[in-house]
Design a protein around this motif. Sequence first.
Motif, mmCIF file in Angstrom:
data_model
loop_
_atom_site.group_PDB
_atom_site.id
_atom_site.type_symbol
_atom_site.label_atom_id
_atom_site.label_comp_id
_atom_site.label_asym_id
_atom_site.label_seq_id
_atom_site.Cartn_x
_atom_site.Cartn_y
_atom_site.Cartn_z
ATOM 1 N N LEU A 258 0.708 -1.269 0.114
ATOM 2 C CA LEU A 258 0.082 -0.037 -0.009
ATOM 3 C C LEU A 258 0.818 1.216 -0.119
ATOM 4 O O LEU A 258 1.789 1.302 0.797
ATOM 5 N N MET A 259 0.739 2.240 -0.891
ATOM 6 C CA MET A 259 1.337 3.247 -1.060
ATOM 7 C C MET A 259 0.765 4.552 -0.902
ATOM 8 O O MET A 259 -0.428 4.619 -1.346
ATOM 9 N N ALA A 260 0.864 5.646 -0.079
ATOM 10 C CA ALA A 260 0.314 6.888 0.190
ATOM 11 C C ALA A 260 1.246 7.962 -0.016
ATOM 12 O O ALA A 260 2.315 7.629 0.308
ATOM 13 N N THR A 261 0.823 8.866 -0.224
ATOM 14 C CA THR A 261 1.745 10.178 -0.280
ATOM 15 C C THR A 261 0.863 11.095 0.636
ATOM 16 O O THR A 261 -0.048 11.035 1.244
ATOM 17 N N THR A 262 2.054 11.994 1.201
ATOM 18 C CA THR A 262 1.439 13.011 2.410
ATOM 19 C C THR A 262 2.602 14.226 2.326
ATOM 20 O O THR A 262 3.577 14.066 1.719
ATOM 21 N N ARG A 263 2.178 15.240 2.812
ATOM 22 C CA ARG A 263 3.048 16.330 3.007
ATOM 23 C C ARG A 263 3.743 16.167 4.471
ATOM 24 O O ARG A 263 3.196 15.717 5.337
ATOM 25 N N PRO A 264 4.964 16.879 4.340
ATOM 26 C CA PRO A 264 5.736 16.597 5.806
ATOM 27 C C PRO A 264 5.019 17.414 6.767
ATOM 28 O O PRO A 264 5.031 16.988 8.066
ATOM 29 N N GLU A 265 3.899 18.042 6.616
ATOM 30 C CA GLU A 265 3.309 18.877 7.756
ATOM 31 C C GLU A 265 2.457 17.510 8.718
ATOM 32 O O GLU A 265 2.513 17.738 9.697
ATOM 33 N N LEU A 266 1.895 16.608 7.879
ATOM 34 C CA LEU A 266 1.395 15.475 8.565
ATOM 35 C C LEU A 266 2.546 14.735 9.698
ATOM 36 O O LEU A 266 1.879 14.125 10.692
ATOM 37 N N LEU A 267 3.646 14.481 9.166
ATOM 38 C CA LEU A 267 4.312 13.913 10.003
ATOM 39 C C LEU A 267 4.895 14.597 10.838
ATOM 40 O O LEU A 267 5.135 14.130 12.003
ATOM 41 N N SER B 175 4.024 9.561 14.951
ATOM 42 C CA SER B 175 3.698 7.976 14.974
ATOM 43 C C SER B 175 3.591 7.309 13.560
ATOM 44 O O SER B 175 3.701 5.975 13.542
ATOM 45 N N VAL B 176 3.153 8.040 12.629
ATOM 46 C CA VAL B 176 2.684 7.475 11.301
ATOM 47 C C VAL B 176 4.048 6.891 10.681
ATOM 48 O O VAL B 176 3.916 5.765 10.071
ATOM 49 N N ALA B 177 5.115 7.318 10.736
ATOM 50 C CA ALA B 177 6.375 6.740 10.307
ATOM 51 C C ALA B 177 7.494 6.631 11.369
ATOM 52 O O ALA B 177 8.603 6.388 11.046
ATOM 53 N N ALA B 178 6.833 6.122 12.456
ATOM 54 C CA ALA B 178 7.950 5.898 13.541
ATOM 55 C C ALA B 178 8.486 4.455 13.338
ATOM 56 O O ALA B 178 7.776 3.771 12.992
ATOM 57 N N PRO B 179 9.669 4.157 13.743
ATOM 58 C CA PRO B 179 10.278 2.618 13.797
ATOM 59 C C PRO B 179 9.317 1.542 14.533
ATOM 60 O O PRO B 179 8.873 2.291 15.585
ATOM 61 N N GLY B 180 9.104 0.901 13.870
ATOM 62 C CA GLY B 180 8.086 -0.026 14.374
ATOM 63 C C GLY B 180 6.679 -0.080 14.095
ATOM 64 O O GLY B 180 6.092 -0.804 14.386
ATOM 65 N N SER B 181 6.492 0.939 13.464
ATOM 66 C CA SER B 181 4.898 0.989 13.128
ATOM 67 C C SER B 181 4.641 0.381 11.926
ATOM 68 O O SER B 181 3.518 0.318 11.635
ATOM 69 N N GLY B 182 5.555 -0.399 11.133
ATOM 70 C CA GLY B 182 4.813 -0.901 9.944
ATOM 71 C C GLY B 182 4.862 -0.336 8.766
ATOM 72 O O GLY B 182 4.865 -0.731 7.664
#
Length: 93
Positions: free
Chosen positions: A7-16, A21-28
């Motif tokens: 599953l691929m998704a795009t987002t702007r850096p503001e979301l991160l 936690s969206v892109a935290a290590p161990g989040s999958g």
Amino acid sequence: GSTPLLLMATTRPELLARRPSVAAPGSGWSRISLRPLAAADIERLVATSQRGQSHKRAAAIAELSGGNPLFAETYAGLLADGAGGATRCRSPT
């Protein structure tokens, strides 16, 4: 059995910034950050997709787009369609 799913998704850096936690290590999730294209790459993109654009106009589109290829193609298309006011627009980035 189970079937792997990509599953691929795009987002702007503001979301991160708001939800690290969206892109935290161990989040999958794996994160790939894309940088803006260099002006020369945008100029080549415009020259390839919009034959007949002058070098000067391609350089202006490269500056206006801020390295975003979607914006560059959009501006080039507007100019090719005769929307000369596109050169006075500002990039939304």
